[in-house]
Motif scaffolding. Structure first.
Motif, PDB file in Angstrom:
ATOM      1  N   LYS A 132       5.724   6.945  -1.771  1.00 44.67           N
ATOM      2  CA  LYS A 132       4.651   6.893  -0.802  1.00 44.67           C
ATOM      3  C   LYS A 132       3.549   5.944  -1.280  1.00 44.67           C
ATOM      4  O   LYS A 132       2.983   6.116  -2.356  1.00 44.67           O
ATOM      5  CB  LYS A 132       4.056   8.286  -0.561  1.00 44.67           C
ATOM      6  N   GLY A 133       3.272   4.936  -0.451  1.00 40.74           N
ATOM      7  CA  GLY A 133       2.183   4.023  -0.752  1.00 40.74           C
ATOM      8  C   GLY A 133       0.932   4.422   0.004  1.00 40.74           C
ATOM      9  O   GLY A 133       0.764   5.567   0.424  1.00 40.74           O
ATOM     10  N   ALA A 134       0.042   3.447   0.203  1.00 45.24           N
ATOM     11  CA  ALA A 134      -1.194   3.701   0.937  1.00 45.24           C
ATOM     12  C   ALA A 134      -0.885   4.166   2.359  1.00 45.24           C
ATOM     13  O   ALA A 134       0.133   3.782   2.945  1.00 45.24           O
ATOM     14  CB  ALA A 134      -2.044   2.437   0.971  1.00 45.24           C
ATOM     15  N   LEU A 135      -1.763   4.985   2.907  1.00 46.11           N
ATOM     16  CA  LEU A 135      -1.628   5.535   4.263  1.00 46.11           C
ATOM     17  C   LEU A 135      -0.358   6.371   4.413  1.00 46.11           C
ATOM     18  O   LEU A 135       0.117   6.583   5.532  1.00 46.11           O
ATOM     19  CB  LEU A 135      -1.645   4.412   5.309  1.00 46.11           C
ATOM     20  N   ASP A 136       0.193   6.794   3.270  1.00 52.36           N
ATOM     21  CA  ASP A 136       1.396   7.628   3.255  1.00 52.36           C
ATOM     22  C   ASP A 136       2.632   6.904   3.800  1.00 52.36           C
ATOM     23  O   ASP A 136       3.565   7.523   4.289  1.00 52.36           O
ATOM     24  CB  ASP A 136       1.173   8.918   4.047  1.00 52.36           C
ATOM     25  N   GLN A 152       8.003  -4.908  11.701  1.00 55.13           N
ATOM     26  CA  GLN A 152       6.949  -5.860  12.028  1.00 55.13           C
ATOM     27  C   GLN A 152       5.578  -5.320  11.626  1.00 55.13           C
ATOM     28  O   GLN A 152       4.720  -6.061  11.132  1.00 55.13           O
ATOM     29  CB  GLN A 152       6.967  -6.166  13.530  1.00 55.13           C
ATOM     30  N   LEU A 153       5.379  -4.026  11.820  1.00 57.55           N
ATOM     31  CA  LEU A 153       4.123  -3.405  11.406  1.00 57.55           C
ATOM     32  C   LEU A 153       3.912  -3.548   9.907  1.00 57.55           C
ATOM     33  O   LEU A 153       2.804  -3.849   9.440  1.00 57.55           O
ATOM     34  CB  LEU A 153       4.128  -1.923  11.801  1.00 57.55           C
ATOM     35  N   PHE A 154       4.980  -3.345   9.130  1.00 59.36           N
ATOM     36  CA  PHE A 154       4.883  -3.369   7.669  1.00 59.36           C
ATOM     37  C   PHE A 154       4.571  -4.775   7.166  1.00 59.36           C
ATOM     38  O   PHE A 154       3.701  -4.960   6.309  1.00 59.36           O
ATOM     39  CB  PHE A 154       6.196  -2.868   7.070  1.00 59.36           C
ATOM     40  N   VAL A 155       5.252  -5.782   7.692  1.00 61.37           N
ATOM     41  CA  VAL A 155       5.057  -7.142   7.189  1.00 61.37           C
ATOM     42  C   VAL A 155       3.705  -7.704   7.614  1.00 61.37           C
ATOM     43  O   VAL A 155       3.111  -8.543   6.932  1.00 61.37           O
ATOM     44  CB  VAL A 155       6.217  -8.067   7.624  1.00 61.37           C
ATOM     45  N   ASP A 156       3.200  -7.239   8.732  1.00 57.92           N
ATOM     46  CA  ASP A 156       1.912  -7.738   9.223  1.00 57.92           C
ATOM     47  C   ASP A 156       0.727  -7.062   8.554  1.00 57.92           C
ATOM     48  O   ASP A 156      -0.400  -7.568   8.585  1.00 57.92           O
ATOM     49  CB  ASP A 156       1.829  -7.542  10.741  1.00 57.92           C
ATOM     50  N   ALA A 157       0.954  -5.904   7.921  1.00 51.65           N
ATOM     51  CA  ALA A 157      -0.149  -5.051   7.479  1.00 51.65           C
ATOM     52  C   ALA A 157      -1.013  -5.661   6.386  1.00 51.65           C
ATOM     53  O   ALA A 157      -2.138  -5.213   6.163  1.00 51.65           O
ATOM     54  CB  ALA A 157       0.408  -3.701   7.005  1.00 51.65           C
ATOM     55  N   VAL A 158      -0.529  -6.684   5.695  1.00 52.90           N
ATOM     56  CA  VAL A 158      -1.317  -7.280   4.618  1.00 52.90           C
ATOM     57  C   VAL A 158      -2.349  -8.269   5.153  1.00 52.90           C
ATOM     58  O   VAL A 158      -3.360  -8.542   4.496  1.00 52.90           O
ATOM     59  CB  VAL A 158      -0.388  -7.982   3.598  1.00 52.90           C
ATOM     60  N   VAL A 211       8.779  -4.190  -6.521  1.00 53.50           N
ATOM     61  CA  VAL A 211       8.726  -3.475  -5.251  1.00 53.50           C
ATOM     62  C   VAL A 211       8.366  -4.438  -4.121  1.00 53.50           C
ATOM     63  O   VAL A 211       7.938  -5.568  -4.350  1.00 53.50           O
ATOM     64  CB  VAL A 211       7.708  -2.312  -5.304  1.00 53.50           C
ATOM     65  N   ASN A 212       8.545  -3.953  -2.897  1.00 50.40           N
ATOM     66  CA  ASN A 212       8.158  -4.699  -1.698  1.00 50.40           C
ATOM     67  C   ASN A 212       6.960  -4.006  -1.046  1.00 50.40           C
ATOM     68  O   ASN A 212       7.116  -3.165  -0.164  1.00 50.40           O
ATOM     69  CB  ASN A 212       9.333  -4.766  -0.712  1.00 50.40           C
ATOM     70  N   PRO A 213       5.747  -4.354  -1.484  1.00 45.54           N
ATOM     71  CA  PRO A 213       4.560  -3.742  -0.882  1.00 45.54           C
ATOM     72  C   PRO A 213       4.373  -4.232   0.549  1.00 45.54           C
ATOM     73  O   PRO A 213       5.042  -5.181   0.976  1.00 45.54           O
ATOM     74  CB  PRO A 213       3.427  -4.229  -1.788  1.00 45.54           C
ATOM     75  N   ARG A 214       3.465  -3.609   1.285  1.00 45.92           N
ATOM     76  CA  ARG A 214       3.219  -4.052   2.664  1.00 45.92           C
ATOM     77  C   ARG A 214       2.903  -5.544   2.648  1.00 45.92           C
ATOM     78  O   ARG A 214       2.260  -6.063   1.736  1.00 45.92           O
ATOM     79  CB  ARG A 214       2.087  -3.246   3.308  1.00 45.92           C
ATOM     80  N   GLY A 215       3.404  -6.233   3.658  1.00 45.74           N
ATOM     81  CA  GLY A 215       3.380  -7.690   3.659  1.00 45.74           C
ATOM     82  C   GLY A 215       4.763  -8.260   3.422  1.00 45.74           C
ATOM     83  O   GLY A 215       5.032  -9.411   3.753  1.00 45.74           O
ATOM     84  N   SER A 216       5.663  -7.441   2.863  1.00 46.25           N
ATOM     85  CA  SER A 216       7.030  -7.884   2.584  1.00 46.25           C
ATOM     86  C   SER A 216       7.892  -7.789   3.839  1.00 46.25           C
ATOM     87  O   SER A 216       7.695  -6.918   4.690  1.00 46.25           O
ATOM     88  CB  SER A 216       7.657  -7.014   1.488  1.00 46.25           C
ATOM     89  N   GLY A 270      -6.215  -4.884  -0.664  1.00 42.19           N
ATOM     90  CA  GLY A 270      -6.509  -3.553  -0.132  1.00 42.19           C
ATOM     91  C   GLY A 270      -5.325  -2.626  -0.307  1.00 42.19           C
ATOM     92  O   GLY A 270      -4.993  -2.222  -1.425  1.00 42.19           O
ATOM     93  N   ASN A 271      -4.661  -2.312   0.800  1.00 40.73           N
ATOM     94  CA  ASN A 271      -3.539  -1.376   0.724  1.00 40.73           C
ATOM     95  C   ASN A 271      -2.311  -1.963   0.035  1.00 40.73           C
ATOM     96  O   ASN A 271      -1.463  -1.208  -0.443  1.00 40.73           O
ATOM     97  CB  ASN A 271      -3.179  -0.893   2.127  1.00 40.73           C
ATOM     98  N   ASP A 272      -2.213  -3.291  -0.025  1.00 45.83           N
ATOM     99  CA  ASP A 272      -1.120  -3.890  -0.810  1.00 45.83           C
ATOM    100  C   ASP A 272      -1.305  -3.573  -2.290  1.00 45.83           C
ATOM    101  O   ASP A 272      -0.363  -3.203  -2.998  1.00 45.83           O
ATOM    102  CB  ASP A 272      -1.019  -5.400  -0.562  1.00 45.83           C
ATOM    103  N   PHE A 273      -2.540  -3.702  -2.761  1.00 41.44           N
ATOM    104  CA  PHE A 273      -2.877  -3.332  -4.144  1.00 41.44           C
ATOM    105  C   PHE A 273      -2.582  -1.858  -4.395  1.00 41.44           C
ATOM    106  O   PHE A 273      -1.996  -1.470  -5.417  1.00 41.44           O
ATOM    107  CB  PHE A 273      -4.351  -3.654  -4.388  1.00 41.44           C
TER     108      PHE A 273
END
Length: 657
Positions: free
Chosen positions: A408-412, A476-482, A466-471, A488-491
C-alpha cells in the motif's frame, strides 16, 4: 560452480532483436548485437534461422551495425541498413547468399524504408538539405574552421543529436532496385516520415506537420497518399503522437498506434483502425486501461524494434501491451475482441506473425533470461527455442530471481515492485538494501533482464525496485497521478516500499540503506536525500535539481515543465517548490553525482548546480563527469564509460554500506 555477475559481463551478453519472418513463414532473419571490448563499440550482424530445422546461420560479418532487416514480398531478397560508411545506408542481400549490394550513398544517410510489393522499388525517408538532393555530397569546411549557428526556433537541439540543423528536412523518396535511380517524392521545407506502403503498391501512409512554427506543434498528421496523383487523404490530424501505420492485406484498413494529449505525455496509447473505404476510424483498445506499446526500462537489449501492430490475412491484429509490469503480445479484432497471446511475467520486445496468424516468432526476456527467439503456436501457446546465444552465460552465472511484491502506497493505492535477495544469500545474515528508481517518470520497471540489478545483488546487497505512481502499465489514473505532484505521493510510494521491505524481510539491515536512480529517478534521489536521512548513501544520475533552469536548458524543458508541473517561467515559485536544490541545506546523506557531458535531456548544469551548492555548504559529495556521453549512457553509451559508471556506483555503495 556458478560465478557472480560482474560489470564486464556486458561483453559476454548477446542482444537478440528484430525477428522478421519470410513471406512463406518458413524462415526468419534477425539482428544479434554484442559489445567488442577491444574496439570499444557495438557490433550488430544479420542472422538467419530455418524454423523447421532450427538451424541458425550468420549472414553478415562486418564490424559495423546492421539494423531494420526486411524481406521483399517474394522472399528472394532482404534489405537492411548498415553504418559501413559511418551513416546508415541501404543494402540488399539475396536470400540465396552472396555479397550485399549497396543501394544508397546519401550525404546524410537513410532513416527508414519499405519495400514496394513488386520488389522492384524501395520507398524510404532520409534527411536532405534544403535546395539539395539526397545524393549531393555533405558540405564540409576544408580547414575545419568553426562557424556560428543562428537559432530562430525553440526546438533547436535534441539529446543524442546535438544541435538540429535548421536547413535540414526529412523527405520521402523511391529507389529503382535494378537501376539504382533515386526519385524524390515529397517536397517543401517539411519533415516527412514514411509509415507504410499498401499491398497493391498504389498508396503510402506518410506523416508530416506543415505548420510554419513547430515549437508547440505536438502532433504529426497521418496522410494517405496516392502514389500516382499525390492526392492526400487525412487519416488523423489531432494533437498527440500517432504512428506505426500498417495496411491490412486487402488494403481496406490501416492500423496505427497513438495517444492524444488528454494527459499530455502520460496519456495511454491506443490501437486505431482507419477504414480506407468509409473514411472513419475506430479505437480498438478503448476499453483497455493499459497502454499499447513497450514502456519497459532496462539496460541490455540493443535497438529492439518491435512492430506497433501486425495484421493477419483474416484482418485480426497483434500488438504489444504494457500491463502490470509485463509487456505481452495481444490479439485483437475490429469488433472489440481482445485477449493476451503470451503469458505473464515476461517481456516481449520483438515479434512477427505468419500471414494466417497461426505461428509467431517472439523475442522474449525475463528477469533471469537476457533474451532469445522462440517460435510459438498461437492456438496452444507452445514454444520452441530458436536461439541460445545467452544459454551458456545463464548456466555459468548466479542470477537472482526477483520476488514480485504489492504494498500500500500513498492514498492506500496498491503499488507494485520487486525485491531481490543478495546473490549467495545466507539465512540469518543481515544485508544492505539498495533502492533503484526508474526514469520517465512515465516508464516502468518490468519482468525483464536488467544487468545493473543483477550486478547490485552480486555485490551482496538486496535490491528494491518499484513502479511508483507515474509509472506505466497499471491504469491511466495511476500513470497520470504524478503530474503536478513531483515529490509528493510518488515520494511517499517509494518510502512505503522501504517500510514494506523492512517489515517483511528480516534480512535487511535498516542502518545500511542506499538509493539511486537516473533522470526522473535522479530527481527523486535528490528529493529523497533532501527530505529524509534514512539512507546511508545515495548516487544521483543524469538528474534534475532545478526546474527553473531546466526550463531553458533541456531539449524538452520549455514544454515538459508545463506538462508535468502545470507551470512555466511565469510561475517560478511552483518550479522552485518542486526543485531539490531548494532543500540542499537539509541534505545529510553522502551523495555521488554522475552526469554525462553531452546530456541534452537533463543537461550537466543540473549536476553542476547541485554539486557546487552542496560543496559550499560542506556536504559530503563527489561529482563524476562522463565525456562524449549523452542521456542514454547506461543503456547505449560508449562501452568503457558504461563500465566506469558501474564502477563508480558500486564503489560508492561499497564505501558507505
Amino acid at each position: 560452480m556458478t560465478k557472480k555477475v560482474e560489470m564486464t559481463d556486458l561483453f559476454q551478453l548477446q542482444s537478440v532483436t528484430d525477428p522478421q519472418l519470410s513471406p512463406d513463414g518458413n524462415e526468419a532473419v534477425f539482428i544479434k548485437t554484442h559489445i567488442d571490448e577491444k574496439k570499444n563499440t557495438y557490433i550488430a550482424n544479420l542472422y538467419h534461422v530455418d524454423l523447421a530445422t532450427k538451424e541458425t546461420t550468420q549472414w553478415t560479418y562486418g564490424i559495423d551495425r546492421i539494423s531494420l532487416p526486411k524481406w521483399s514480398a517474394d522472399g528472394k531478397q532482404i534489405a537492411f541498413l548498415a553504418n559501413r560508411e559511418e551513416k546508415n545506408q541501404l543494402y540488399i542481400l539475396s536470400a540465396r547468399g552472396g555479397e550485399a549490394k549497396q543501394m544508397t550513398s546519401f550525404a546524410y544517410g537513410i532513416s527508414n524504408y519499405r519495400w514496394a510489393p513488386c520488389g522492384k522499388k524501395i520507398w524510404f525517408d532520409a534527411p536532405v538539405k534544403e535546395g539539395k538532393t539526397f545524393t549531393d555530397e555533405e558540405e564540409k569546411d576544408d580547414d575545419n574552421r568553426p562557424h556560428s549557428v543562428r537559432i530562430t526556433n525553440m526546438n533547436y537541439k535534441m539529446d543524442r543529436i546535438g544541435l538540429v540543423p535548421q536547413d535540414m528536412f526529412q523527405q520521402v523518396g523511391v529507389i529503382d532496385v535494378e537501376s539504382g535511380e533515386v526519385t524524390q517524392f515529397t517536397e517543401g521545407s517539411f519533415k516527412y516520415s514514411l509509415q507504410a506502403v499498401s499491398n497493391d503498391g498504389k498508396q503510402l501512409v506518410i506523416g508530416v506537420n506543415r505548420q510554419e512554427n513547430l515549437d508547440y506543434a505536438f502532433h504529426t498528421p497521418l496522410l494517405l497518399v496516392d502514389v500516382e496523383t499525390k492526392e492526400e487523404t487525412v487519416i488523423i490530424d489531432e494533437d498527440g503522437h500517432y504512428g506505426g501505420a500498417c495496411f491490412s492485406f486487402d488494403d481496406n484498413y490501416i492500423a496505427f498506434v497513438g495517444a492524444d494529449r488528454t494527459f499530455e505525455i502520460a496519456s495511454h496509447a491506443n490501437l486505431y483502425v482507419y477504414d480506407t473505404k468509409r473514411g472513419n476510424r475506430i479505437n480498438v483498445t478503448e476499453c483497455m486501461d493499459a497502454p499499447v506499446g513497450d514502456h519497459t526500462v532496462a539496460d541490455h537489449q540493443q535497438a529492439a524494434n518491435a512492430p506497433s501492430v501486425v495484421w493477419t490475412k483474416d484482418n485480426h491484429l497483434y500488438f504489444p501491451l504494457s500491463t502490470m509490469g509485463d509487456v505481452r503480445l495481444y490479439f485483437g479484432t475490429m469488433e472489440g475482441e481482445l485477449y493476451p497471446a503470451t503469458p505473464e511475467n515476461e517481456h516481449i520486445y520483438g515479434y512477427d506473425l505468419t500471414k494466417d496468424g497461426a505461428t509467431a516468432i517472439v523475442a522474449v526476456s525475463n528477469a533471469t533470461n537476457p533474451g532469445e527467439l522462440y517460435v510459438q503456436t498461437i492456438a496452444t501457446g507452445e514454444r520452441v527455442a530458436l536461439t541460445s546465444f545467452n544459454e551458456q552465460y545463464v548456466q555459468e552465472v548466479e542470477l537472482v530471481e526477483p520476488e514480485a511484491i504489492v504494498f500500500k502506497g500513498a492514498l492506500d493505492w496498491d503499488v507494485h515492485g520487486w525485491i531481490m535477495k543478495p546473490a549467495g544469500f545466507e539465512e540469518g545474515k543481515k544485508y544492505p538494501l539498495v533502492v533503484n528508481i526508474h526514469g520517465g517518470p512515465h516508464a516502468m520497471y518490468g519482468n525483464t533482464f536488467f544487468h545493473e540489478m543483477q550486478l547490485f545483488a552480486a555485490q551482496g546487497w538486496g535490491v528494491l525496485y518499484v513502479n511508483p505512481r507515474g509509472s506505466h502499465s497499471y491504469s491511466q489514473l495511476f500513470v497520470d497521478a504524478v503530474r503536478g505532484d513531483y515529490g509528493g505521493n510518488d515520494f511517499k510510494d517509494i518510502m512505503a516500499a522501504v517500510d514494506y521491505a523492512l517489515s517483511e524481510y528480516g534480512w535487511i539491515d535498516e542502518n545500511r540503506l542506499g538509493v539511486t536512480g537516473g533522470s526522473y529517478g535522479g530527481f527523486m534521489t535528490n528529493w529523497i536525500v533532501s527530505h529524509t536521512n534514512r539512507f546511508k548513501a545515495a548516487a544521483t544520475q543524469r538528474s534534475i535539481s532545478n526546474w527553473i533552469s531546466f526550463f531553458g536548458v533541456s531539449d524538452i524543458g520549455y514544454y515538459f515543465t508545463d506538462w508535468e508541473h502545470g507551470a512555466d517561467m511565469t510561475d517560478v515559485e511552483t518550479l522552485w517548490k518542486h526543485s531539490p536544490l531548494k532543500y540542499a541545506k537539509d541534505v545529510e546523506t553522502p551523495l555521488l553525482i554522475l552526469h554525462s557531458e553531452k546530456d541534452f535531456r537533463c543537461p550537466i548544469e543540473q549536476a553542476e548546480q547541485l554539486y557546487i551548492t552542496l560543496k559550499s555548504m560542506g556536504k559530503e559529495t563527489e561529482f563524476v563527469r562522463f565525456p562524449e556521453a549523452d542521456h542514454n549512457l547506461p543503456r547505449t553509451g560508449i562501452p568503457n564509460l558504461r563500465i566506469e559508471r558501474l564502477t563508480e556506483l558500486t564503489g560508492w555503495f561499497k564505501k558507505y554500506l
